[in-house]
Write a protein that holds these residues in place. Structure first.
Motif, mmCIF file in Angstrom:
data_model
loop_
_atom_site.group_PDB
_atom_site.id
_atom_site.type_symbol
_atom_site.label_atom_id
_atom_site.label_comp_id
_atom_site.label_asym_id
_atom_site.label_seq_id
_atom_site.Cartn_x
_atom_site.Cartn_y
_atom_site.Cartn_z
ATOM 1 N N ASP A 77 5.578 -1.223 -10.752
ATOM 2 C CA ASP A 77 5.733 -1.831 -9.440
ATOM 3 C C ASP A 77 4.498 -1.680 -8.551
ATOM 4 O OD1 ASP A 77 8.349 -2.630 -10.033
ATOM 5 O OD2 ASP A 77 9.159 -0.711 -9.383
ATOM 6 N N VAL A 79 1.423 -2.675 -6.874
ATOM 7 C CA VAL A 79 0.728 -3.933 -6.585
ATOM 8 C C VAL A 79 -0.775 -3.825 -6.873
ATOM 9 C CG1 VAL A 79 0.196 -5.667 -4.813
ATOM 10 C CG2 VAL A 79 2.497 -4.674 -4.961
ATOM 11 N N LYS A 82 -1.220 -4.150 -10.532
ATOM 12 C CA LYS A 82 -0.938 -5.534 -10.951
ATOM 13 C C LYS A 82 -2.135 -6.429 -10.648
ATOM 14 C CE LYS A 82 4.077 -5.525 -10.292
ATOM 15 N NZ LYS A 82 5.207 -6.166 -9.598
ATOM 16 N N ASN A 96 2.195 -14.853 -11.243
ATOM 17 C CA ASN A 96 3.414 -15.404 -10.657
ATOM 18 C C ASN A 96 4.200 -14.336 -9.902
ATOM 19 O OD1 ASN A 96 2.787 -17.937 -11.638
ATOM 20 N ND2 ASN A 96 3.979 -17.669 -13.507
ATOM 21 N N ASP A 97 4.264 -13.129 -10.467
ATOM 22 C CA ASP A 97 4.952 -12.032 -9.792
ATOM 23 C C ASP A 97 4.262 -11.689 -8.479
ATOM 24 O OD1 ASP A 97 6.800 -9.627 -9.637
ATOM 25 O OD2 ASP A 97 4.837 -8.652 -9.690
ATOM 26 N N LEU A 98 2.949 -11.610 -8.502
ATOM 27 C CA LEU A 98 2.201 -11.294 -7.281
ATOM 28 C C LEU A 98 2.435 -12.347 -6.205
ATOM 29 C CD1 LEU A 98 -1.155 -10.065 -8.849
ATOM 30 C CD2 LEU A 98 0.439 -8.685 -7.493
ATOM 31 N N LYS A 100 4.966 -14.527 -5.991
ATOM 32 C CA LYS A 100 6.374 -14.617 -5.603
ATOM 33 C C LYS A 100 6.814 -13.416 -4.767
ATOM 34 C CE LYS A 100 11.035 -14.940 -7.470
ATOM 35 N NZ LYS A 100 11.866 -14.881 -8.655
ATOM 36 N N ASN A 101 6.404 -12.221 -5.178
ATOM 37 C CA ASN A 101 6.935 -10.997 -4.573
ATOM 38 C C ASN A 101 5.975 -10.245 -3.651
ATOM 39 O OD1 ASN A 101 9.462 -11.202 -5.984
ATOM 40 N ND2 ASN A 101 8.328 -10.625 -7.820
ATOM 41 N N HIS A 102 4.686 -10.583 -3.728
ATOM 42 C CA HIS A 102 3.707 -9.792 -2.972
ATOM 43 C C HIS A 102 2.619 -10.663 -2.337
ATOM 44 C CE1 HIS A 102 5.586 -6.454 -5.064
ATOM 45 N NE2 HIS A 102 5.334 -7.071 -6.202
ATOM 46 N N ASN A 104 1.924 -11.506 0.563
ATOM 47 C CA ASN A 104 1.333 -11.020 1.807
ATOM 48 C C ASN A 104 0.617 -9.684 1.665
ATOM 49 O OD1 ASN A 104 2.091 -13.222 3.415
ATOM 50 N ND2 ASN A 104 4.175 -12.435 3.528
ATOM 51 N N HIS A 105 0.569 -9.142 0.460
ATOM 52 C CA HIS A 105 -0.139 -7.882 0.247
ATOM 53 C C HIS A 105 -1.627 -8.122 0.475
ATOM 54 C CE1 HIS A 105 -1.795 -4.378 -1.849
ATOM 55 N NE2 HIS A 105 -0.601 -3.820 -1.703
#
Length: 114
Positions: A77, A79, A82, A96-98, A100-102, A104-105
């Motif tokens: 998990d 970031v 990743k 895609n995970d970054l 979709k889920n992150h 704004n990181h």
């Protein structure tokens, strides 16, 4: 103390507009990793991240990639890990995970992952 020594080196070289010494970084991180492993039995994600950055700055890209992959196995998990793995592998699943889920990181934004 080792962690503070590492941080001080990074801060001082950046403040002076110089590049950190990757050999010093890696030696310090190795000592820190060994100490943490012996005391706590597990190396934190931050050590993998710092190791990656030290190896990358020392142009040891394959070793850096291996560290990021190893760290991501331990901390799926994370970031930053990743992001580093994606930058080295261009793995669409990670991308895609970054996104979709992150999205704004700060690292996703800084490295302009789109």
């Amino acid at each position: 103390m080792l962690f503070l020594m590492y941080q001080q080196h990074i801060s001082q070289t950046e403040a002076a507009g110089k590049k950190p010494n990757p050999e010093f970084q890696m030696a310090t991180l190795k000592l820190l990793e060994d100490e943490i492993q012996s005391v706590y039995g597990k190396v934190p994600a931050l050590i993998y991240i710092y190791n990656y950055e030290a190896l990358e700055s020392g142009n040891r890209k394959e070793e850096a990639k291996a560290i990021a992959l190893q760290g991501l196995k331990e901390y799926p998990d994370s970031v930053p890990l990743k992001v580093y793995v994606y930058l080295n592998t261009h793995d669409e699943t990670i991308k895609n995970d970054l996104l979709k889920n992150h999205a704004n990181h700060w690292m996703v934004k800084q490295f302009e992952i789109k």
